[in-house]
Design a protein around this motif. Sequence first.
Motif, mmCIF file in Angstrom:
data_model
loop_
_atom_site.group_PDB
_atom_site.id
_atom_site.type_symbol
_atom_site.label_atom_id
_atom_site.label_comp_id
_atom_site.label_asym_id
_atom_site.label_seq_id
_atom_site.Cartn_x
_atom_site.Cartn_y
_atom_site.Cartn_z
ATOM 1 N N UNK A 121 -11.956 21.121 48.679
ATOM 2 C CA UNK A 121 -12.209 20.853 47.264
ATOM 3 C C UNK A 121 -13.605 20.264 47.141
ATOM 4 N N UNK A 122 -14.192 20.277 45.943
ATOM 5 C CA UNK A 122 -15.534 19.708 45.786
ATOM 6 C C UNK A 122 -15.570 18.187 45.885
ATOM 7 N N UNK A 123 -14.434 17.546 46.002
ATOM 8 C CA UNK A 123 -14.427 16.081 46.127
ATOM 9 C C UNK A 123 -15.107 15.639 47.413
ATOM 10 N N UNK A 124 -14.804 16.310 48.534
ATOM 11 C CA UNK A 124 -15.412 15.949 49.815
ATOM 12 C C UNK A 124 -16.032 17.144 50.536
ATOM 13 N N UNK A 125 -15.665 18.346 50.136
ATOM 14 C CA UNK A 125 -16.101 19.595 50.782
ATOM 15 C C UNK A 125 -15.499 19.771 52.171
ATOM 16 N N UNK A 130 -15.719 28.373 50.367
ATOM 17 C CA UNK A 130 -16.386 29.638 50.059
ATOM 18 C C UNK A 130 -17.407 29.516 48.941
ATOM 19 N N UNK A 131 -17.690 28.301 48.505
ATOM 20 C CA UNK A 131 -18.741 28.138 47.502
ATOM 21 C C UNK A 131 -19.256 26.712 47.560
ATOM 22 N N UNK A 132 -20.498 26.534 47.058
ATOM 23 C CA UNK A 132 -21.107 25.225 46.887
ATOM 24 C C UNK A 132 -21.412 25.037 45.408
ATOM 25 N N UNK A 148 -16.634 19.658 58.404
ATOM 26 C CA UNK A 148 -15.838 18.548 58.933
ATOM 27 C C UNK A 148 -16.732 17.372 59.289
ATOM 28 N N UNK A 149 -16.117 16.179 59.321
ATOM 29 C CA UNK A 149 -16.814 14.944 59.663
ATOM 30 C C UNK A 149 -16.606 14.599 61.126
ATOM 31 N N UNK A 150 -17.663 14.090 61.758
ATOM 32 C CA UNK A 150 -17.570 13.549 63.111
ATOM 33 C C UNK A 150 -17.839 12.041 63.129
ATOM 34 N N UNK A 151 -18.857 11.604 62.409
ATOM 35 C CA UNK A 151 -19.172 10.190 62.260
ATOM 36 C C UNK A 151 -19.419 9.900 60.788
ATOM 37 N N UNK A 339 -27.724 10.542 46.436
ATOM 38 C CA UNK A 339 -28.611 11.689 46.591
ATOM 39 C C UNK A 339 -27.826 12.993 46.750
ATOM 40 N N UNK A 340 -26.833 12.995 47.660
ATOM 41 C CA UNK A 340 -26.144 14.253 47.922
ATOM 42 C C UNK A 340 -25.158 14.632 46.823
ATOM 43 N N UNK A 341 -24.852 13.696 45.915
ATOM 44 C CA UNK A 341 -24.005 14.059 44.780
ATOM 45 C C UNK A 341 -24.684 15.132 43.945
ATOM 46 N N UNK A 342 -26.014 15.082 43.862
ATOM 47 C CA UNK A 342 -26.767 16.111 43.135
ATOM 48 C C UNK A 342 -26.514 17.479 43.762
ATOM 49 N N UNK A 343 -26.578 17.550 45.083
ATOM 50 C CA UNK A 343 -26.412 18.828 45.773
ATOM 51 C C UNK A 343 -24.995 19.342 45.588
ATOM 52 N N UNK A 344 -24.038 18.446 45.724
ATOM 53 C CA UNK A 344 -22.641 18.879 45.627
ATOM 54 C C UNK A 344 -22.272 19.309 44.213
ATOM 55 N N UNK A 345 -23.005 18.818 43.240
ATOM 56 C CA UNK A 345 -22.738 19.202 41.853
ATOM 57 C C UNK A 345 -23.464 20.495 41.488
#
Length: 362
Positions: A121-125, A130-132, A148-151, A339-345
Motif C-alpha cells: 500500500x502507499x502507506x509504507x510501500x 506495481x506503481x509509485x 522491503x526494510x533491512x535497517x 522529504x520522501x513523503x513528496x516522492x511517495x505522493x
Amino acid sequence: MDCKMEWPEPIVRVQSLSERGLAAIPTRYIKPPADRPSLTAGKLDGSVNIPLIDFEPLLSPGAPAAAKAEVLAQVSEACRCWGFFQAVNHGVPPELMDEAREIWRQFFHQPMEVKQPYANSPKTYEGYGSRLGVEKGAVLDWSDYYFLHYLPCSLKDHNKWPALPSSLRGLIEEYSEQVVKFCGELMKILSTNLGLKENFLQDAFGGENIGACLRVNFYPKCPSPDMTLGLSPHSDPGGLTILLPDQHVAGLQVRRNGEWVTVKPAAHAFIVNIGDQIQILTNAIYKSVEHRVIVNSNKERVSLAYFYNPRSDLLIQPVKEVVTPENPALYPPMTFDEYRLYIRTKGPRGKSQLGESNKCED
C-alpha cells in the motif's frame, strides 16, 4: 510518516499484462511524446559509459599509497560530475550477487496466488507493488517491484519478506549485510574526499542508526518499448544507492549534458549513485543525477536497488564545513521522512523535489 492508505485505482500487475502477449501496451502506460525514449538517438551507441572504478586498492590494507590516492581521485571526480560510477572488486562475493538476483527472478515467476498476499500500500510501500505515487489517472511505468526494510532493525520484519522461494530470506539477509558494509566504506571515502574526518558523513546520517532498504525491480517484456518507460526520470531521494543490475540486459540510463547515456553493466559490478541527501549535506559538491529505465521487447530485466539512508527523523541540511559566504547553503533543513513523503505522493518527477533540473553538465 503518513501517506494515503490505499491506491487510487485497482492495481494491475505489469507482468500479467506482458504475459498476455498484447500487441500494444494499454494507454495508461503510454508516455507523452516528449517523455518517450529514443531507442536509436543520443549516446546509445556504446561510445560513452559511466566511470568504472576498481576498489581493490582501497579495500586492501597493503596496497601502495599512490594506488589508493588514484582510486580516491576517481571516486571524487565521479561523484562531483557524473553522480554515478560502477564499482568492481568491492568486497561482495560475485556468487552472492548472482544468487540474490536469481532468487528474486524466481519470486516474480511464481503464481500470482503466492505473490499477491504481499501486495503493498502507499502507506509504507513495503511488499509487492506495481506503481509509485498516488495521483489518480497518472501515466504509469512498465514495471513491478518488491520493497522491503533491512535497517533499522525496528522496521525489519521477515514475515513481510517472501517465504518462497524458501531460501530467499536467508540469502537476502546475507546479501544485505554485505551491501551495507560496502556502503559504510563508501561513506568513509566520500568524507575523506571532502577533507573531513572519515566518519563525518556517517555521523551526519545518524551513526549506526541509519536506514537501509531494498527495492527489487522487475521489468517484463514490453511490446511497445518506444512508448513507455520502466521507471520515469528521477533522482534518488535517499543517501546512496547500490544497484545490482541485470548483467545481460541494459536498461538504466543516466542523464548527462542533456542526453541519456545507457549504462553498460560490467561483470559483477555494482552501479553506485549519489542520492539527494548526500547532495544536500555536501551543498551540491556531490551530485544526485537524474536517471530512468528503458524496457525491452525481447527480454525481461531484474535489478536490485539498495538504498542507504539517513535516520528518518534527523534534520538534513548542508553541513557548515562546506558552506561559505561564496557558497551559501542551497537547501533548507528537512527530515528524510518529510522529504520522501513528496516522492511517495507524487511519484518520480525528475529533480523537482530539489527545485532543480540537474543535467550533470560538464
